[in-house]
Design a protein around this motif. Structure first.
Motif, PDB file in Angstrom:
ATOM      1  N   GLU A  17       9.591  29.558  11.639  1.00 13.44           N
ATOM      2  CA  GLU A  17       9.286  28.259  12.239  1.00 13.44           C
ATOM      3  C   GLU A  17      10.115  27.148  11.585  1.00 13.44           C
ATOM      4  OE1 GLU A  17       8.494  27.299  14.831  1.00 13.44           O
ATOM      5  OE2 GLU A  17       6.564  26.319  15.061  1.00 13.44           O
ATOM      6  N   TYR A  18      10.374  26.105  12.369  1.00 12.49           N
ATOM      7  CA  TYR A  18      11.223  25.014  11.876  1.00 12.49           C
ATOM      8  C   TYR A  18      10.663  24.331  10.630  1.00 12.49           C
ATOM      9  CZ  TYR A  18       7.942  22.328  14.815  1.00 12.49           C
ATOM     10  OH  TYR A  18       6.811  21.798  15.387  1.00 12.49           O
ATOM     11  N   PHE A  44      14.798  24.847  29.520  1.00  9.79           N
ATOM     12  CA  PHE A  44      14.064  24.320  28.362  1.00  9.79           C
ATOM     13  C   PHE A  44      14.209  22.814  28.214  1.00  9.79           C
ATOM     14  CE2 PHE A  44      13.753  23.798  23.557  1.00  9.79           C
ATOM     15  CZ  PHE A  44      12.374  23.950  23.515  1.00  9.79           C
ATOM     16  N   ASN A 104      -1.709  28.605  17.895  1.00  5.88           N
ATOM     17  CA  ASN A 104      -1.533  29.377  19.133  1.00  5.88           C
ATOM     18  C   ASN A 104      -1.613  30.890  18.887  1.00  5.88           C
ATOM     19  OD1 ASN A 104       1.040  29.730  18.098  1.00  5.88           O
ATOM     20  ND2 ASN A 104       2.070  28.489  19.662  1.00  5.88           N
ATOM     21  N   ASN A 126      13.736  29.446  19.463  1.00  2.70           N
ATOM     22  CA  ASN A 126      12.563  29.975  20.171  1.00  2.70           C
ATOM     23  C   ASN A 126      12.035  28.936  21.151  1.00  2.70           C
ATOM     24  OD1 ASN A 126      10.071  31.319  20.713  1.00  2.70           O
ATOM     25  ND2 ASN A 126       9.080  30.147  19.073  1.00  2.70           N
ATOM     26  N   LYS A 166       7.275  16.746  23.851  1.00  2.86           N
ATOM     27  CA  LYS A 166       6.594  16.753  22.545  1.00  2.86           C
ATOM     28  C   LYS A 166       6.209  15.330  22.122  1.00  2.86           C
ATOM     29  CE  LYS A 166       7.981  21.145  21.577  1.00  2.86           C
ATOM     30  NZ  LYS A 166       7.088  22.278  21.672  1.00  2.86           N
ATOM     31  N   PHE A 177       0.350  31.711  14.203  1.00  9.20           N
ATOM     32  CA  PHE A 177       1.407  31.466  15.186  1.00  9.20           C
ATOM     33  C   PHE A 177       1.520  32.644  16.146  1.00  9.20           C
ATOM     34  CE2 PHE A 177       4.031  28.585  12.077  1.00  9.20           C
ATOM     35  CZ  PHE A 177       3.089  27.581  12.221  1.00  9.20           C
ATOM     36  N   PHE A 225       3.926  33.970  17.656  1.00 10.05           N
ATOM     37  CA  PHE A 225       5.050  34.910  17.519  1.00 10.05           C
ATOM     38  C   PHE A 225       4.934  35.804  16.282  1.00 10.05           C
ATOM     39  CE2 PHE A 225       6.562  30.585  16.239  1.00 10.05           C
ATOM     40  CZ  PHE A 225       6.495  30.778  14.858  1.00 10.05           C
ATOM     41  N   VAL A 254      12.706  23.588  16.545  1.00  4.58           N
ATOM     42  CA  VAL A 254      12.385  24.861  17.212  1.00  4.58           C
ATOM     43  C   VAL A 254      12.456  25.961  16.160  1.00  4.58           C
ATOM     44  CG1 VAL A 254      13.201  24.262  19.534  1.00  4.58           C
ATOM     45  CG2 VAL A 254      14.811  25.244  17.909  1.00  4.58           C
ATOM     46  N   GLY A 255      11.610  26.967  16.327  1.00  7.46           N
ATOM     47  CA  GLY A 255      11.691  28.124  15.439  1.00  7.46           C
ATOM     48  C   GLY A 255      12.979  28.878  15.728  1.00  7.46           C
ATOM     49  N   ARG A 315       1.520  14.355  18.830  1.00  8.50           N
ATOM     50  CA  ARG A 315       2.812  13.660  18.812  1.00  8.50           C
ATOM     51  C   ARG A 315       3.036  12.850  20.086  1.00  8.50           C
ATOM     52  NH1 ARG A 315       6.760  18.518  17.580  1.00  8.50           N
ATOM     53  NH2 ARG A 315       4.943  19.738  18.161  1.00  8.50           N
TER      54      ARG A 315
HETATM   55  C1  LIG Z   1       3.983  28.088  16.493  1.00 11.42           C
HETATM   56  C2  LIG Z   1       4.874  27.956  17.660  1.00 11.42           C
HETATM   57  O1  LIG Z   1       4.708  28.630  18.664  1.00 11.42           O
HETATM   58  N1  LIG Z   1       5.883  27.071  17.520  1.00 11.42           N
HETATM   59  C3  LIG Z   1       6.809  26.876  18.624  1.00 11.42           C
HETATM   60  C4  LIG Z   1       6.416  25.616  19.390  1.00 11.42           C
HETATM   61  O2  LIG Z   1       6.524  24.523  18.531  1.00 11.42           O
HETATM   62  P1  LIG Z   1       5.485  23.275  18.495  1.00 11.42           P
HETATM   63  O3  LIG Z   1       6.173  22.208  17.683  1.00 11.42           O
HETATM   64  O4  LIG Z   1       4.251  23.838  17.856  1.00 11.42           O
HETATM   65  O5  LIG Z   1       5.223  22.858  19.905  1.00 11.42           O
HETATM   66  O6  LIG Z   1       7.292  25.430  20.495  1.00 11.42           O
HETATM   67  C5  LIG Z   1       8.688  25.323  20.141  1.00 11.42           C
HETATM   68  C6  LIG Z   1       9.475  25.197  21.439  1.00 11.42           C
HETATM   69  O7  LIG Z   1       9.087  24.093  22.168  1.00 11.42           O
HETATM   70  C7  LIG Z   1       9.130  26.547  19.363  1.00 11.42           C
HETATM   71  O8  LIG Z   1      10.463  26.427  18.977  1.00 11.42           O
HETATM   72  C8  LIG Z   1       8.249  26.723  18.139  1.00 11.42           C
HETATM   73  O9  LIG Z   1       8.654  27.866  17.424  1.00 11.42           O
END
Ligand SMILES: CC(=O)N[C@H]1[C@@H](OP(=O)(O)O)O[C@H](CO)[C@@H](O)[C@@H]1O
Length: 502
Positions: free
Chosen positions: A303-304, A403, A223, A327, A407, A381, A383, A289-290, A115
């Motif tokens: 997750e989002y 935070f 991850n 998250n 991204k 993931f 988490f 964000v999750g 991204r």
């Molecule tokens: C699998 C995973 O760890 N996803 C995370 C991670 O998202 P990404 O879009 O993958 O960077 O970072 C976010 C916070 O920046 C968090 O909200 C989300 O849950």
């Protein structure tokens, strides 16, 4: 290394014989490289991997939304809602653990930065701060400082080892970058880099995708590949050897990350937690964000990409979002919990499906850049181990303090180099204002501290504080109180010495 015949048999029995279709056209050298790559594949598990991927993409799992409930606020520790007394106690506990070498940090840095649109590891990104520092450098300096703070509090020299999980894409450039920068002043033996596994991308009909005639399209295993990588690379043994009992795991892209945050560590340790997550209040319903919530009564992250928009928009009586615990990918684990996951649970981690455009060679050998998604990437993931925890805790922190993720490329409204840079500068301006410093612009006009960039304040002043001088705003009185400083201004070690001597 298995022979070509063995690999061929393995591929055939997995229904993937097409992988070698261009073998006769490859040069000797290409064949050697390709065979090495194929030898690393889990040929036993390949059939199942391809079938699972195709099946999962054809029938996405039923939405969890009807089984969700928020984590009750009383179960969430909070910086904003806690007494100063508790925050101080947690911080003391965290610093004590750090001073006793019980704390390590682990960086998740295997991602490709798609991204953001860069070809190199995200940690090497320079967001345009006055100092020109990269994310890796900022993080290294925070480790340095937190060691120093714990040492000066408890009078014992200590180390916070830095584990860095990379992938095939990021290991070599990250290693080179650290070496070229002299490990940012950290002791190289306390930086442990290791690689997560890569797995093949698969077509919708369950066939491994060939990216080139002699190369499979591989992608990192998400991850959550962390837990396999800990085992593959004997990281838990390394932690044990060093006496590390607590690990702070975080994502590379958050410019405000508090490495080994003593308050968070102390909070989790005081609560006897084996696993913890930091959250912030979500900024808006669709924020990517999750959310930390309960699914059928069990705390975890949804997750989002896997929650319905209607659910994210639900609001409570006071107008607040029902699923509000965002998250920020800052997790706490005890070593014994990680050991338990490694031994008993890592095979049970959920596989998440990502449908992507994966470049490939067609049956005639032409390179194709697809315009529509054509491939399945399976990801785990980090988490997804939360449900295995016996005592999982959530800790809510203040977004402006902790935070601001990187991204997207500049031009995007959120989470870009500009928003990351401004968040850090705004924080540093606030720290300066809090100890009574006045900042001037280049024409000598007084600048007012910007409370929050994301809340729509003006641009913050070009005033930056090196983490080597202050980890989280501490120790600035003797340097800045009563001073008037013209910006741009970088308060680094050298400047700090000059100010102290004045
Ligand atoms: C699998 C995973 O760890 N996803 C995370 C991670 O998202 P990404 O879009 O993958 O960077 O970072 C976010 C916070 O920046 C968090 O909200 C989300 O849950």
């Amino acid at each position: 290394m298995p022979s070509l015949v063995e690999v061929k048999q393995g591929l055939e029995s997995a229904g993937q014989a097409h992988v070698l279709q261009f073998w006769p056209e490859l040069s000797e050298e290409e064949r050697t490289v390709f065979l090495q790559e194929l030898a690393q594949l889990d040929l036993q598990g390949l059939k199942e991997h391809c079938e699972t991927a195709a099946k999962a993409a054809a029938s996405p799992p039923a939405s969890l939304d009807q089984h969700l409930e928020p984590v009750p606020p009383e179960c969430i520790g909070s910086v904003r809602r806690s007494d100063r007394k508790f925050l101080t106690e947690w911080e003391n506990e965290g610093l004590l653990q750090i001073s006793e070498n019980h704390v390590g940090v682990l960086l998740l840095a295997g991602g490709q930065g798609t991204r953001l649109g860069v070809q190199y590891p995200k940690g090497m990104y320079n967001v345009g701060l006055p100092s020109g520092k990269t994310l890796y450098q900022i993080q290294a300096e925070r480790i340095h400082k937190i060691q120093e703070l714990a040492e000066s509090r408890h009078g014992s020299k200590c180390t916070v080892p830095w584990y860095i999980m990379t992938s095939e894409f990021t290991l070599t450039p990250t290693e080179k970058f650290f070496k070229e920068n002299n490990y940012f002043g950290l002791e190289p033996s306390n930086i442990v880099m290791f690689e997560q596994r890569m797995i093949p991308s698969v077509t919708f009909d369950g066939k491994v995708i060939l990216q080139e005639k002699g190369k499979i399209a591989m992608a990192p295993d998400g991850n959550g590949g962390l837990y396999q990588a800990l085992v593959d690379n004997k990281v838990l043994e390394d932690m044990k050897k060093r006496g590390v009992e607590y690990l702070h795991v975080y994502c590379v892209d958050n410019i405000l990350v508090k490495m080994a945050d003593p308050v968070f560590i102390g909070f989790c340790v005081s609560k006897g937690a084996d696993c913890g997550a930091k959250v912030v209040e979500k900024a808006y319903p669709a924020e990517p964000v999750g959310v930390v919530c309960r699914v059928r009564g069990v705390s975890q992250v949804v997750e989002y990409s896997e929650i319905q928009p209607e659910t994210t928009e639900l609001r409570g009586a006071g107008g607040e979002l029902v699923y509000n615990a965002g998250n920020i990918c800052n997790h706490f684990f005890t070593r014994s919990f990680l050991q338990d996951v490694a031994e008993n649970f890592k095979g049970q981690l959920k596989q998440h499906v990502a449908i992507k455009k994966v470049p490939f060679v067609d049956t005639c050998g032409n390179q194709v850049k697809p315009t529509k998604p054509n491939g399945i990437k399976m990801e785990k993931f980090v988490f997804d181990v939360f449900p295995f925890s016996r005592n999982f805790v959530v800790f809510e922190v203040v977004r402006e303090d902790e935070f601001s993720p990187l991204k997207n490329a500049d031009g995007a409204a959120t989470d870009s180099p500009t928003t990351a840079r401004n968040s850090l500068l705004a924080q540093h301006c606030q720290w300066a204002a809090a100890v009574g410093a006045t900042l001037l612009d280049e024409h000598g006009n007084t600048l007012h501290p910007t409370a929050s960039v994301s809340a729509g304040g003006g641009l913050p002043a070009q005033f930056e504080i090196s983490p080597l001088v202050s980890y989280f705003g501490e120790g600035l009185e003797q340097l800045l109180t009563g001073r008037t400083l013209k910006t741009p201004f970088v308060l680094d070690d050298q400047r700090a010495k000059e100010l102290q001597d004045q």
